[in-house]
Design a protein around this motif. Structure first.
Motif, short mmCIF file in Angstrom:
data_model
loop_
_atom_site.label_atom_id
_atom_site.label_comp_id
_atom_site.label_asym_id
_atom_site.label_seq_id
_atom_site.Cartn_x
_atom_site.Cartn_y
_atom_site.Cartn_z
N ASN A 108 11.01 9.18 6.28
CA ASN A 108 10.75 7.75 6.13
C ASN A 108 9.27 7.44 6.20
OD1 ASN A 108 12.92 6.16 5.59
ND2 ASN A 108 13.68 6.25 7.70
N GLU A 109 8.64 8.02 7.24
CA GLU A 109 7.23 7.73 7.43
C GLU A 109 6.40 8.32 6.29
OE1 GLU A 109 4.52 6.88 11.26
OE2 GLU A 109 5.68 8.73 11.33
N SER A 110 6.81 9.47 5.79
CA SER A 110 6.10 10.08 4.66
C SER A 110 6.12 9.16 3.45
CB SER A 110 6.74 11.42 4.28
OG SER A 110 6.68 12.30 5.37
N SER A 111 7.28 8.57 3.19
CA SER A 111 7.35 7.71 2.02
C SER A 111 6.61 6.39 2.28
CB SER A 111 8.79 7.51 1.55
OG SER A 111 9.38 6.44 2.18
N ASP A 112 6.62 5.92 3.54
CA ASP A 112 5.85 4.71 3.88
C ASP A 112 4.35 4.94 3.64
OD1 ASP A 112 8.11 3.42 4.62
OD2 ASP A 112 7.77 3.55 6.79
N LEU A 113 3.87 6.10 4.06
CA LEU A 113 2.44 6.39 3.92
C LEU A 113 2.03 6.47 2.45
CD1 LEU A 113 0.08 6.98 5.93
CD2 LEU A 113 2.29 6.93 7.03
N LEU A 114 2.90 7.07 1.63
CA LEU A 114 2.59 7.14 0.20
C LEU A 114 2.50 5.72 -0.37
CD1 LEU A 114 2.30 8.50 -2.57
CD2 LEU A 114 4.78 8.71 -2.66
N GLU A 115 3.44 4.87 0.06
CA GLU A 115 3.45 3.48 -0.41
C GLU A 115 2.19 2.74 0.03
OE1 GLU A 115 6.16 3.34 -2.33
OE2 GLU A 115 5.05 1.62 -3.08
N MET A 116 1.78 2.97 1.29
CA MET A 116 0.56 2.32 1.79
C MET A 116 -0.65 2.77 1.00
SD MET A 116 0.68 2.41 5.91
CE MET A 116 2.29 2.49 6.67
N LEU A 117 -0.69 4.05 0.67
CA LEU A 117 -1.82 4.58 -0.09
C LEU A 117 -1.90 3.88 -1.46
CD1 LEU A 117 -2.73 8.33 -0.45
CD2 LEU A 117 -2.59 6.91 -2.45
N LEU A 118 -0.76 3.79 -2.14
CA LEU A 118 -0.75 3.14 -3.45
C LEU A 118 -1.10 1.66 -3.31
CD1 LEU A 118 2.43 4.81 -5.02
CD2 LEU A 118 0.03 5.44 -5.38
N ASP A 119 -0.62 1.02 -2.23
CA ASP A 119 -0.93 -0.40 -2.00
C ASP A 119 -2.43 -0.62 -1.79
OD1 ASP A 119 1.63 -1.24 -2.27
OD2 ASP A 119 2.04 -1.45 -0.12
N GLU A 120 -3.05 0.26 -1.01
CA GLU A 120 -4.49 0.11 -0.75
C GLU A 120 -5.29 0.23 -2.04
OE1 GLU A 120 -6.12 -0.93 1.88
OE2 GLU A 120 -4.14 -1.22 2.76
N ILE A 121 -4.90 1.17 -2.89
CA ILE A 121 -5.59 1.31 -4.18
C ILE A 121 -5.37 0.04 -5.01
CG2 ILE A 121 -5.69 2.62 -6.35
CD1 ILE A 121 -4.93 5.12 -4.78
N THR A 122 -4.13 -0.46 -5.00
CA THR A 122 -3.81 -1.68 -5.76
C THR A 122 -4.63 -2.87 -5.27
OG1 THR A 122 -1.57 -0.86 -6.07
CG2 THR A 122 -1.91 -3.19 -6.47
N VAL A 123 -4.72 -3.02 -3.95
CA VAL A 123 -5.47 -4.15 -3.37
C VAL A 123 -6.95 -4.08 -3.80
CG1 VAL A 123 -6.36 -5.07 -1.18
CG2 VAL A 123 -3.93 -4.55 -1.41
N SER A 124 -7.52 -2.88 -3.74
CA SER A 124 -8.91 -2.71 -4.15
C SER A 124 -9.10 -3.07 -5.62
CB SER A 124 -9.33 -1.25 -3.98
OG SER A 124 -10.03 -1.10 -2.80
N LEU A 125 -8.19 -2.58 -6.46
CA LEU A 125 -8.31 -2.85 -7.89
C LEU A 125 -8.10 -4.33 -8.19
CD1 LEU A 125 -6.46 0.29 -9.29
CD2 LEU A 125 -8.91 -0.16 -9.39
N ALA A 126 -7.22 -4.97 -7.42
CA ALA A 126 -6.98 -6.40 -7.62
C ALA A 126 -8.25 -7.19 -7.31
CB ALA A 126 -5.81 -6.86 -6.74
N LYS A 127 -9.09 -6.64 -6.42
CA LYS A 127 -10.38 -7.28 -6.12
C LYS A 127 -11.45 -6.85 -7.12
CE LYS A 127 -10.29 -5.98 -1.69
NZ LYS A 127 -10.53 -5.82 -0.24
N LYS A 128 -11.02 -6.14 -8.16
CA LYS A 128 -11.90 -5.64 -9.23
C LYS A 128 -12.87 -4.57 -8.72
CE LYS A 128 -10.14 -9.03 -11.58
NZ LYS A 128 -9.71 -9.44 -12.86
#
Lengths: 92, 101
Positions: free
Chosen positions: B24-44
């Motif tokens: 569970n935690e492994s998949s949560d961490l992968l999701e967080m990693l993708l989210d952080e990249i998404t948040v950065s890109l959303a800020k251009k």
């Protein structure tokens, strides 16, 4: 954002984990994507995007500075297509 | 060269095996990693992962397009598109030039 900043962000979100574990996780993710592409496999991360590889045939190219014809070897290139959710976030 | 597509489940399984977190935690961490990249890109912001590649956001201007079915001219509105530029290391690896590093 660069790799080390990503690691720091994830460490802040997960204070119960060792930073070296976070580093290992981040490396694992990008290594797995790289390994898959190296095998010619596609990597699909719904909502985020998909990585795939495409073959490019050998062709005659031109050195734009000298105009000389040069042979360009066949190669494999990687392609990333952003997922719907990511595309929408970037556009909002 | 037809290969099975790699998904989130495959990547979190490797995290589970290599790092020793729960599945569970492994998949949560992968999701967080993708989210952080998404948040950065959303800020251009540009996201640069050394030895992997760079994600960046490019701005497209307004241009006239055409509906290929009706031939009607329609404006394509200014928008942001995402681009990924593989690093030299990734390019070399997928071309079989260097061993696993």
């Amino acid at each position: 954002m660069i790799r080390s900043e990503l690691i720091i962000r994830l460490a802040e979100l997960n204070p119960h984990l060792y930073q070296r574990d976070i580093e290992c996780i981040v490396n694992t993710v990008f290594n797995e994507i790289t390994d898959a592409l190296t095998r010619g496999a596609r990597v699909e991360l719904r909502g985020f995007g998909a990585f795939s590889v495409k073959k490019r045939d050998a062709r005659q190219g031109r050195n734009p500075r000298t105009g000389k014809t040069v042979h360009v070897e066949a190669k494999v290139v990687s392609v990333f297509k952003a997922g719907k959710k990511l595309r929408e976030k970037v556009n909002s | 060269m037809e290969q099975k597509t790699v998904t989130r489940a495959d990547i979190s399984e490797v995290i589970y095996k290599e790092v020793g977190l729960s599945r569970n935690e492994s998949s949560d961490l992968l999701e967080m990693l993708l989210d952080e990249i998404t948040v950065s890109l959303a800020k251009k912001e540009t996201v640069k992962i050394s030895s992997f590649g760079t994600f960046s956001v490019r701005e497209k201007n307004l241009r006239m397009g055409r509906n290929p079915k009706t031939g009607e001219e329609v404006p394509i509105l200014p928008r942001s598109v995402l681009s990924f530029k593989p690093s030299q290391i990734l390019k070399d690896r997928i071309n079989g030039k260097v061993s696993k590093g």
